[in-house]
Design a protein around this motif. Sequence first.
Motif, PDB file in Angstrom:
ATOM      1  N   GLY A 116       9.220   3.385  -1.574  1.00 35.99           N
ATOM      2  CA  GLY A 116      10.513   2.936  -1.093  1.00 35.99           C
ATOM      3  C   GLY A 116      10.497   1.574  -0.445  1.00 35.99           C
ATOM      4  O   GLY A 116      11.561   1.008  -0.146  1.00 35.99           O
ATOM      5  N   ASP A 117       9.323   0.984  -0.189  1.00 31.90           N
ATOM      6  CA  ASP A 117       9.242  -0.354   0.391  1.00 31.90           C
ATOM      7  C   ASP A 117       9.287  -1.401  -0.719  1.00 31.90           C
ATOM      8  O   ASP A 117       8.871  -1.133  -1.861  1.00 31.90           O
ATOM      9  N   PHE A 118       9.761  -2.587  -0.386  1.00 38.31           N
ATOM     10  CA  PHE A 118       9.869  -3.628  -1.400  1.00 38.31           C
ATOM     11  C   PHE A 118       9.747  -4.993  -0.749  1.00 38.31           C
ATOM     12  O   PHE A 118       9.983  -5.161   0.452  1.00 38.31           O
ATOM     13  N   PHE A 119       9.357  -5.967  -1.562  1.00 39.44           N
ATOM     14  CA  PHE A 119       9.369  -7.363  -1.128  1.00 39.44           C
ATOM     15  C   PHE A 119       9.485  -8.262  -2.344  1.00 39.44           C
ATOM     16  O   PHE A 119       9.227  -7.840  -3.481  1.00 39.44           O
ATOM     17  N   ALA A 134       4.387  -2.451   3.473  1.00 37.54           N
ATOM     18  CA  ALA A 134       4.598  -3.723   2.795  1.00 37.54           C
ATOM     19  C   ALA A 134       4.426  -4.837   3.820  1.00 37.54           C
ATOM     20  O   ALA A 134       4.987  -4.771   4.924  1.00 37.54           O
ATOM     21  N   LEU A 135       3.645  -5.852   3.481  1.00 38.19           N
ATOM     22  CA  LEU A 135       3.353  -6.960   4.389  1.00 38.19           C
ATOM     23  C   LEU A 135       3.553  -8.282   3.656  1.00 38.19           C
ATOM     24  O   LEU A 135       3.211  -8.402   2.464  1.00 38.19           O
ATOM     25  N   GLN A 182       0.853  -1.191   0.000  1.00 38.72           N
ATOM     26  CA  GLN A 182       0.000   0.000   0.000  1.00 38.72           C
ATOM     27  C   GLN A 182       0.878   1.226   0.000  1.00 38.72           C
ATOM     28  O   GLN A 182       1.498   1.559   1.007  1.00 38.72           O
ATOM     29  N   PRO A 183       0.988   1.947  -1.170  1.00 36.87           N
ATOM     30  CA  PRO A 183       1.800   3.167  -1.184  1.00 36.87           C
ATOM     31  C   PRO A 183       1.121   4.269  -0.391  1.00 36.87           C
ATOM     32  O   PRO A 183      -0.113   4.353  -0.307  1.00 36.87           O
TER      33      PRO A 183
END
Length: 756
Positions: A555-558, A749-750, A545-546
């Motif tokens: 900036g989050d990633f997975f 990010a989850l 979810q931005p």
Amino acid sequence: MLSTDLPKETPVTGTPRRAVRLLLVAAASLCVLLPLLRGATAAGAMAEFGLGRGETVAAQLGSALAMLAAFLVAGRAVDVWGWPRVLRWALGVMVAGGAVAVSAQRPWTYLLGRTVEDAGSAGVLIAALASVPVLNLPGRITRVVGGAIAGVATAFVLGANVAVRIDAVAGWRLGESVLPAAAGLLLLVSFRLLPREHLPRSSVPVAPVCGPGVALAALLGVAGLELGPLRDWSDPLVGVLLCAAAVLLAVCRVRTVRLARRRPGRPALGVPARAAGGAVAAGATLGFAQLGLMATAPVLLLQRGVTLAHVTLAMSGYGLGMLGAGLVARHWRLTPLTGSSLGLPLAAVGLATLHFLPAGAGQAALVAGAVSTLVGFGLVVAQIPYLAGFLAALPRQRRAAASALYPAAILFGGVLAQAVPGSTSLLTGEASRRELETVLWVSCGVVALVAMLLGRPVVSLTVAGAAGLQHLLLVALAGDRVADRPGAAVAALAVGAAMGLVAWSRRQQSERLARVRANEVALQQAVLHPIPGRLGELRLVGHYQPATAGTGVGGDFFEAVRTPHGTRVLIGDVRGKGLQAVQTVTELLGCFRSQAHETADLGELAARLDRQLARLAAARGDEELFATALLLQHRDGGAQVEVVNCGHLAPLRIGPDGVRTTPVPALLPLGLGALGLGPSPAPTPLALPDGSALLLHTDGLSEARNSSGEFYPLGERLAALRATDPGRLVDDLAEDVRDWTHQLADDIALIALTRS
């Protein structure tokens, strides 16, 4: 694939193309000015020769058939001999026909000269259309067509106001000699400007665009439609002509289908059906509505006591609308959908407004001028993109023959308009009020219907609804006095036009938003691959979810991949925001996807990610670039996972015993070079018993704030949710955090996983 022995296009060498374009615009202007001057001088000619209704019917029918035949013949001739030669021939035919008409001493000689002159003007129009795709690149055709229409519109405005006075000042013979003289002058100029080479004949068999059967069916159909309103629809001759045209067209269609089955390689028309169909529909609408406007508006104005000169001045607004449409198309790129959605509803509202002209002569002329301008703009702004797309799609082998479809459609539209009850009375000046209203409403309905078919129905309905409601409101407030108020019609016209513009702009914004959303999803899926539902013995569910809507990636990633070393999962957060953060995320994920398969040790994989980010920071000159990350690995058959934590939040384990933070020591983040100073870090084993789930998350979740500035109580809320299934856990958590905060300050990010 085109053969090398196809006829080459005749180049215009040694001549400035601007001069050639001006010549073509001037030639096309003759085709527009011819009916104007003919209408101004017809009364004098009819009076001198004593022409009655029979001769008028014959002249009208002969002109329509001659123009249709000239479209077909000239189109084929251009494909064989080239447009410069056919242009000169057509100008010569115009000169000859005009000379015969001007010098005629007998009525049938005069009518024959008029018919020949009309056929020549049709040939000029075909040559001008066929030259556009030859002289211009496909991407410039819209601008060229817009500029040409602006030039023709200027000639229309000037010619209309000159034509109304030319008969009284100079007499009909001198008035009708103006166009043949102008055609002769252009003929002389064409000999100087245009090449005289002959095109070589092609040895490649080319299927005709319109065979003899179809051409004969079209001629019979036009004859029947012309004679129907002039004589009577119950006349046996009219029925025979229309039935013969329908039967012949059906026979030609069956024959074409059979030939296509027998010889599948036989050349076809080659124009895309969508381009040809759109151009034909737009052209027929133009011919129909244009005749409806030009036949009804002058009669309405004359009934209100407007002088003939002021009637012509008011009708010149149609040319001003054309001029505006041409300039708009020249400076702004119009699509067929845009032109139809915006232009045709405005034209329909304008035609409907003619029902409510004020009773005063001056006020009626002003309103009619405004209506004519709007109708001209609406009709032509819808034509230009269809015509440009049609010309750009024409096949090289039979470009001109195919281009005849568009002017033939305009001609058919005008012929169909004459079949409306009451249109014939309008042309003879004997129309009743009921016949006027019939022609107007039918024209308005046709334009509105085509607007809904070619454009966006929501825009058309908005224009019609707004204008209708505005008029009903004015009638309710002013009663019978609304007819005496010029502002009533103008207000209904303006409200309908404004609402159409608003609806169209809102639709454009919705489409742009949909495209942005589609780009957002595509970007997110290109950078952040969707987490598979099952990898090895793990069940996984991911959620991203931005913080800013419309960005797609932050900036989050997975990432989760299946490798020879087991299932490997990566989650993290890059320092910074914006496009540079997205670039960093792309670099890290690309390194992980390649090295996860090549590197057996999870600690060494973390070290390689660290070195990759350090190199990127050095290349940018950014000493503060880093990323927190958590790497997880599960080997098939094991009851535990291995974790390397590089400055990230420790995973949370949810199970029957509640929510617990796992004891995973945190190393320095990636990009600081700490992992390359010594041996690779050893992974920390974590037990993952049956019935338990691990939650990997970024700080956007735990640091989400409510309106009071309080952080989201992650452990407390997880205990309250009591979900261990990965899918339900992620869905409930995402919904719960949205309820907690009114606006996200950071991306979330989850990844929830469990052993299957």
